[in-house]
Design a protein around this motif. Sequence first.
Motif, PDB file in Angstrom:
ATOM      1  N   ASN A   1      22.849 -16.149  12.198  1.00 58.34           N
ATOM      2  CA  ASN A   1      22.880 -14.840  11.545  1.00 58.34           C
ATOM      3  C   ASN A   1      23.751 -14.869  10.302  1.00 58.34           C
ATOM      4  N   SER A   2      24.912 -15.521  10.427  1.00 57.59           N
ATOM      5  CA  SER A   2      25.844 -15.554   9.300  1.00 57.59           C
ATOM      6  C   SER A   2      25.209 -16.252   8.106  1.00 57.59           C
ATOM      7  N   VAL A   3      24.614 -17.408   8.366  1.00 58.25           N
ATOM      8  CA  VAL A   3      23.992 -18.151   7.266  1.00 58.25           C
ATOM      9  C   VAL A   3      22.895 -17.316   6.629  1.00 58.25           C
ATOM     10  N   GLY A   4      22.159 -16.604   7.470  1.00 59.35           N
ATOM     11  CA  GLY A   4      21.071 -15.797   6.929  1.00 59.35           C
ATOM     12  C   GLY A   4      21.583 -14.663   6.065  1.00 59.35           C
ATOM     13  N   LEU A   5      22.698 -14.070   6.473  1.00 64.56           N
ATOM     14  CA  LEU A   5      23.187 -12.907   5.739  1.00 64.56           C
ATOM     15  C   LEU A   5      24.035 -13.319   4.544  1.00 64.56           C
ATOM     16  N   ASN A   6      24.821 -14.360   4.686  1.00 63.26           N
ATOM     17  CA  ASN A   6      25.693 -14.763   3.588  1.00 63.26           C
ATOM     18  C   ASN A   6      26.079 -16.232   3.722  1.00 63.26           C
ATOM     19  N   PRO A   7      25.294 -17.112   3.122  1.00 62.42           N
ATOM     20  CA  PRO A   7      25.568 -18.545   3.264  1.00 62.42           C
ATOM     21  C   PRO A   7      26.930 -18.946   2.696  1.00 62.42           C
ATOM     22  N   HIS A   8      27.376 -18.236   1.655  1.00 65.53           N
ATOM     23  CA  HIS A   8      28.659 -18.611   1.048  1.00 65.53           C
ATOM     24  C   HIS A   8      29.803 -18.349   2.017  1.00 65.53           C
ATOM     25  N   ALA A   9      29.768 -17.138   2.605  1.00 59.29           N
ATOM     26  CA  ALA A   9      30.821 -16.794   3.542  1.00 59.29           C
ATOM     27  C   ALA A   9      30.756 -17.703   4.758  1.00 59.29           C
ATOM     28  N   SER A  10      29.546 -18.118   5.141  1.00 55.07           N
ATOM     29  CA  SER A  10      29.418 -18.995   6.295  1.00 55.07           C
ATOM     30  C   SER A  10      30.074 -20.339   6.019  1.00 55.07           C
ATOM     31  N   LYS A  11      29.876 -20.821   4.803  1.00 55.29           N
ATOM     32  CA  LYS A  11      30.495 -22.091   4.456  1.00 55.29           C
ATOM     33  C   LYS A  11      32.016 -21.928   4.451  1.00 55.29           C
ATOM     34  N   TYR A  12      32.454 -20.830   3.897  1.00 55.65           N
ATOM     35  CA  TYR A  12      33.876 -20.519   3.867  1.00 55.65           C
ATOM     36  C   TYR A  12      34.444 -20.505   5.279  1.00 55.65           C
TER      37      TYR A  12
END
Lengths: 338, 342, 366, 521
Positions: free
Chosen positions: C226-237
Amino acid sequence: MISETVKRGPFSHINWKLWRSVILALLILAAILFFNARNPAETRAVLRSTLRYAVPLILGALCGIFCERAGIVNIGIEGQMLLSAFTSYMTNAWTGNLMFSLFVGMVTGSIVGLFLAFLSIKLKLNQVIGGTVINILAAGITGYFYQVGTTTKGKFASIPLGPLADIPIIGPLLFNNPPITYIAIVLVIVSQIVLFNTRWGLRTRAVGEHPRAADTLGVDVFKIRYLNVLIGGVMAGLAGAFLTLEGVGLFERGMTNGRGFIALAVMIFGKWNPISSAMAALFFGFANAMQTQLQFMGIQIAHQFVGMIPYLLTIIVVSGFVGRSRAPAAEGIPYEKE
Amino acid sequence: MKKRLFSILAILLVAGLVLGACTPKGTDVKPPADDPAKTFKVGLVTDVGEVDDKSFNQASWEGVLAAQKDLSFESKYIETKDAKDYDANIQLFIDEGFDVIVTVGFALGEATHKAAKANPEVAFIGVDQFQGEVVPGVAGLIFDEALSGLLAGVLAAEITQSNVIAAVLGTDLVPPVVNFNRGYVGGSKWVNPEINVISTYHPGGMDVAFTDPEWGASTAKQAIEQGADVIFAAGGKTGNGALIETAEHAGLFCIGVDTDQWLTVPEAHKCLISSATKDISDSVVALINLAVEGKFPSGNYLGGSSLAPFHDFESVVTDEIRTKLEEAKAAYEANQIELPEK
Amino acid sequence: MESVTPSQNNWLQKVWFSVRIPFLAIILALIVGAVVLLVSGSNPLEAYAQLFKGAFGSLKNFQRVLEKSTPLIFSGLAVALGFKAGLFNIGAQGQLLLGAIIAGFVGFSIKGLPSYVHIPLALLCGIVAGALYGAIPGLLKAFSGAHEVITTIMLNYIAINLTDYLSDGPWKDMSPGNIVSRLPAIEESAKIGTIGPVPIGFIVAVLIAFLIWFVINRTTFGFEINSVGLNPHASKYAGMRTKVLIIAALIVSGALAGLGGAVETQGVVGRYQPGFNAGIGFDGITVALLARNSPIAVIASSLLLGAMKGGANTMQFYANVPNEIIDIIQGTMLLFVTAEMVVRWVFKMRKRSETEITVTAGWGQR
Amino acid sequence: MDTLDLTNDKTTEATKMTGKETLILEARNIYKTFPGTIANADVSLELHRGEVLALLGENGAGKSTLMNVIYGLYTQDSGEIFLNGEPYSINNPHDAIAAGIGMVHQHFMLVPVFTVLENVMLGAETCRGPFLNKKAAEAKLRQLEKSFGLEVDPHAIIEELPVGLQQRVEILKALYRDVEILIMDEPTAVLTPQETEELFKIMRRLTERGVSIVFITHKLKEVLEIADRIIIMRRGHVVGSATPAETDEHGLASMMVGREVILEVDKLPAEPGDTVLEVKQLNVHDANQLHSVKDCSLSVRAGEVLGVAGVQGNGQSELVEAITGLRRYNSGEIWIDGKRMPQEKPRVLVENGMAHIPEDRQKHGLILQYPLTSNFVLCNYYREPYSRHGVLNAEAILKNADALIERFDVRTPSAETSAGDLSGGNQQKVIVGRELSRDVSLVIANQPTRGLDVGSIEYIHQTLIDMRDAGVGVLLVSSELDEIMSVSDRIAVMYRGEIVDVLDARDANREHIGLLMAGHA
């Protein structure tokens, strides 16, 4: 932040790209001349078949180029082509007036284009989904309303352009064609000029790359997008009309058979550039004509593998293994005035 | 809100009216015959595709309609949209008490067998369904496509001026198409061993091979431009494209397939010298008649394979050629003509 | 109805709030279909009545609806999972074909196995085939930035060519009497049966849907997807391995589609034959969007589509309506449900942010 | 480019004298609301020919909104605009351009893949028939460049130009359209002090020729240097006006904020302990293989704040991204608590006690669609008690969120509210709460106060100092020199990807750091 170039080769000032295309062009020319000397009829047949296969792809790709250069993703080209093929055929069957039928086909393409534009610009619908909707609806509508048993009075015939048609090799290839083929060839050049040398093209590209920048300079982003998708629709309409008015003179359910998607591949392969895309379409057309010619010559190869070529090449290109292509930056993103 | 909803509906209505002007095909249902006690019923299940496909679905349905002219019975067809619906579509007819069910296409073979075993009282006509085993109540209507292909080849070899003849074919995934081509090549080489036969199959899969008229047309053109003056088009709508393309060029001949395409592709009248036919309609009529008489056969039923009438080209086909065609047929039946593998 | 806002204590209102858009979309689509039927001279009421009867008129019909829904659940889940990870998997069709043909191959080529080994083995091989085929766009996306929409469109065509080649070439059914390109029938030991009128495949599909729901909503893997789908940048962070997750999401998506193909081969068709699985992957897009990517709702929307497909032949038979009307209704339904804006625009409803579907836009590279 | 004079009053006076006191633009009683906020309430302003009018205010005070209204990007809810005394309705940028209004936006409005010439032409194309007349346009552009001293290659591609030159292109765009009024929105944010000085010279040249400039900023010193008149905005209202002669920084600051502002942060002297972060010889290349960060070495000790100063775009972002594992570096080493850290593994860094307050809180710091509960466990959802065997524990996650909301004073309706529904300051509190509630030994804060109101800024500053006092090492990166100077114990200055010097905060003065930021070592 730029501080310094890490590495720069000694030959970096040479324009390799230009030389590569020149050498490639010379090689192709040499090959054509060679085969022409050996067997003129077959060579001409293959080249003409190449062009014919390429025409709907070129027109479809131009549709994609105009839409995507303005920032609208269009995967509904297939559906646009199918609907236009259908309406132009039906009109031809009723009126027998080819020019009017062509006009109807173009209008159909542009109406579907407007529909896509409405979905993506006004309603901000995801554009890929919008295209999918168009494809599904096109299959349903044409299937439901197609009347079997209608026949047409004919299709566009070739018009030789006077003495030009008598030039060896290129005469019959370029100057003895039916009208939509001429239109397609002219449109490639016109589109190239429009996109890169006119006010309209400059604004279109700006809208596809950075709509806000264009907006702050007084460019009407929505108008540019609507009109480009409309223009694209006319091209897709021509592509569809080509199939029923110039190619076969006959409509069949699902007769586009994925040409709209190959047009998409052609567009990417040609890096959203009309002339390059036309080259890519010709290449795919050539692959197809050669596959037929090889069978004519009694050489059997598993045709499924030949059929894969355009798709494999597209994956390779879009993955950047060979000649990376870059889509317009604002593509697929609905523009919102704040 | 209501206003907008209604205006949308109004637009839809108008759009619908415009589209509706081209009335869609309705499925013909003949009113029940006069005899109220028990009407005889004949149903038809198409292969994936439409009943008006100008090919085997259509020919089979025309057979049903032709039989109806002489015998009074009720008839109905259903078009299959999804290959998984074969069983269900056959079942609809069984549920309605149909006496004869025509199933069109080899792909329906298994479903037909299954239904026949469960419903021994129903007669099944399986068009293009070769019967590996005899199932009571199923007549597999099969044809020797190679024979009509061969006659087409002989005809082509006789009328060609350029000694180059072509075949534009549907897919080699389907054996009848391959057999047509084998006969065509064999027949033409029998007349003239030096003849150049250029033939090609559609490169796509089953989903597109028979429904790509533009490919057929452009391929025919490619053949014509390298000298072919007779085009044999065997591949449903793909082939029809080739026929129409050939008709655009003066002085060329084309040969249709399956049915007398003079009737189904009027656009090709200028070149259509004949068609390599399988007499689906007549055979269906015959089998329905047998069913009505209670003499329905099981197992394979070989339908006729021949050339269609020459229509406008009667004068082109000389007596000499007609004799040659007779000879070829005799030689083929005596196994004296060798056919290529593919 | 536009004034309805969800209140914490009224679950009924909440449910209505989440289903009202799909519900209204279905109603609108049926109205559009009725208008088309009406102007082309058919009686829409009769047509819809026959459609309903064809779907639910008898136990047998209902069983067919379940059969038709089964692969839709799988492909719908495949597409929905992709959407969750921000990926538009148009390639479910190709992955499904691969799963179907591999299961068919394992089903006929291995003989003498007990069914409790053969069935899962064939299913597993189908899953793996779909997963591997799904991994391709995943790898391309993660490592070269190639957009999955374009690669999966192309991979669909490649899958068609590949399966056609296999079913006419090395794996063709050479049994006497067969003339078309197809694989031999699978062994009895590989076939999936029914429990009463309910196909076991359908039960599996429903269980898998619940499993996917659990994974998406209750596990760390689902949280990451879900995180990657919604915001890949924040997921990487946040320390998630975004590339691995993109690949993993498409692998799972492909595996679901592959499983759908395998169940189809083993439970319905009984062999692999070209043309028997046409369109399922694309219908998965409609299913997923209609379900707004909720795995549980996928079951419902699959049943709806399955009922329409199952009832279509009865409608054609008794109401004399061409099958294509189903395509028109389905297309309109898809339009209305995805263009939530269209429905809102028609009914002048207010917007709620979290119901939107996030899909990556465009197909440029990084 | 060789002198740096931050307190030049003579030029300001000179500008004033040349400026003709004729009213050119007037905005009366402008109201503009957005859902939930009033951006402009009863705002009026007057602009005279040839003057520099500074519009001063905090982030979110409504300056940009007002200018966007005047430029036609927004339409006001009520109020009127007069041009040369006549009412003039501006509905879109087109109208504004026609009225001789140009705007240099804070985020450059340039098409990155276009050439300078194409960008300048766009919207005001010189044409021959339907075709672009690039030759004529180029001649006109070169003429402008020459007469205003704004040299830039017309055929250069924008994305290959440094920001300073990109800004020139923005100004040239306006000049190409013969502007009489030029709005400049935070034009100095991306410039070095030298470039800023250069810009001011250009601005003066423009005003000498009768162009009027509206200069939007929140930097007090610049206002005092360049403006003829100053209008101060706060929370959508105009709260006062002044001339540079009548006021000073403190006066402006208190008007801007609405109360007396303590520009200094109270803190005790640092008591540095062991080194917690050690960066050795770090090199980062960008996509074009150019150095973004070059041979960068620095260390942060427990209990101290190391500030990294520098003009935006000098490699600070890349440096932080490399240290925090978001970006690959080409060579060098990163050590935390004496352990060598692997490339691009944010999770390993977090596990080793690093907290990261990212530069772009909406892009990196939060998942806006997620409720606060999920955002609070974004970096440790996989650990107990938040999950066990890969299954999330909703109860523990909710408990954590409630505790942090309480502790960090996050103003939210509930823990289930989406992060996107919170104000910027509260969003930042969520991030700070999440990052600092963990057991950390190192805090990396990149532009932690950007876009926040003064109250939030003070809160964040105090929190960072508290962390320092608790023995945590803090690396603070900011392009606000004031922030660096007030919070840091030591100051490193970055210029073009290199750390040019590290100073003790007690010895540092603005002028010296300003020189270093401009590359004068």
